[in-house]
Design a protein around this motif. Structure first.
Motif, PDB file in Angstrom:
ATOM      1  N   GLU A   1      85.674  21.347 145.490  1.00  0.00           N
ATOM      2  CA  GLU A   1      86.410  20.038 146.067  1.00  0.00           C
ATOM      3  C   GLU A   1      85.585  19.167 146.784  1.00  0.00           C
ATOM      4  N   LEU A   2      84.602  19.298 147.390  1.00  0.00           N
ATOM      5  CA  LEU A   2      83.850  18.558 148.120  1.00  0.00           C
ATOM      6  C   LEU A   2      82.989  17.345 147.134  1.00  0.00           C
ATOM      7  N   ASP A   3      82.602  18.121 146.217  1.00  0.00           N
ATOM      8  CA  ASP A   3      81.850  17.186 145.071  1.00  0.00           C
ATOM      9  C   ASP A   3      82.653  16.145 144.454  1.00  0.00           C
ATOM     10  N   ILE A   4      84.051  16.782 144.378  1.00  0.00           N
ATOM     11  CA  ILE A   4      85.044  15.742 143.676  1.00  0.00           C
ATOM     12  C   ILE A   4      85.479  14.799 144.815  1.00  0.00           C
ATOM     13  N   LEU A   5      85.667  15.025 146.079  1.00  0.00           N
ATOM     14  CA  LEU A   5      85.433  13.920 146.926  1.00  0.00           C
ATOM     15  C   LEU A   5      84.504  12.797 147.049  1.00  0.00           C
ATOM     16  N   VAL A   6      83.336  13.364 147.162  1.00  0.00           N
ATOM     17  CA  VAL A   6      82.071  12.640 147.152  1.00  0.00           C
ATOM     18  C   VAL A   6      81.887  11.800 145.678  1.00  0.00           C
ATOM     19  N   ASP A   7      82.088  12.515 144.476  1.00  0.00           N
ATOM     20  CA  ASP A   7      82.148  11.357 143.379  1.00  0.00           C
ATOM     21  C   ASP A   7      83.102  10.540 143.280  1.00  0.00           C
ATOM     22  N   LEU A   8      84.319  10.862 143.721  1.00  0.00           N
ATOM     23  CA  LEU A   8      85.347   9.585 143.859  1.00  0.00           C
ATOM     24  C   LEU A   8      84.938   8.776 144.849  1.00  0.00           C
ATOM     25  N   ALA A   9      84.584   9.006 145.833  1.00  0.00           N
ATOM     26  CA  ALA A   9      84.152   7.924 146.892  1.00  0.00           C
ATOM     27  C   ALA A   9      83.221   7.067 146.202  1.00  0.00           C
ATOM     28  N   GLN A  10      82.088   7.801 145.865  1.00  0.00           N
ATOM     29  CA  GLN A  10      80.926   6.988 145.370  1.00  0.00           C
ATOM     30  C   GLN A  10      81.295   5.949 144.156  1.00  0.00           C
ATOM     31  N   SER A  11      82.394   6.157 143.583  1.00  0.00           N
ATOM     32  CA  SER A  11      82.558   5.250 142.528  1.00  0.00           C
ATOM     33  C   SER A  11      83.695   4.238 143.016  1.00  0.00           C
ATOM     34  N   CYS A  12      83.878   4.300 144.289  1.00  0.00           N
ATOM     35  CA  CYS A  12      84.994   3.128 144.984  1.00  0.00           C
ATOM     36  C   CYS A  12      84.310   1.988 145.369  1.00  0.00           C
TER      37      CYS A  12
END
Length: 109
Positions: free
Chosen positions: A30-41
């Motif tokens: 879950e944390l990795d998903i949030l970080v990956d999404l944020a980094q792509s924004c």
């Protein structure tokens, strides 16, 4: 950060998350998903987990004008990818830790 080099600070945040995930193994899906999404924004300089690990929170360095877009993007995409809701809130960085001089010791009261 004091020099205003947000790109360098963001890179360090990203590298820190990768280390917490890969070397210390204290992140989670879950944390990795949030970080990956944020980094792509748009407007995001960096993102990483924070706290004790194994779930919890992320902290993301984002341009002020892109905060609302980031929040909407995370809430929408996280729901689609993780099938869970995420809460977001914006804050401003403070001066950080420092020495505090007390005139009267709290333990002497």
């Amino acid at each position: 950060m004091a020099r205003g080099d947000f790109a360098a600070a963001g890179l360090l945040m990203n590298e820190s998350h990768a280390s917490l995930r890969d070397n210390f193994e204290v992140s989670c899906r879950e944390l990795d998903i949030l970080v990956d999404l944020a980094q792509s924004c748009k407007g995001v300089a960096g993102s990483r987990m924070t706290g004790g690990g194994f779930g919890g929170c992320t902290v993301t360095l984002v341009r002020t004008g892109d905060v609302k877009g980031l929040e909407a993007f995370l809430q929408s995409r996280y729901r689609a990818v993780a099938a869970k809701e995420c809460a977001t809130f914006a804050s401003k960085p403070g001066p950080g830790a420092g020495e505090l001089e007390l005139k009267e010791s709290w333990w002497q009261r």
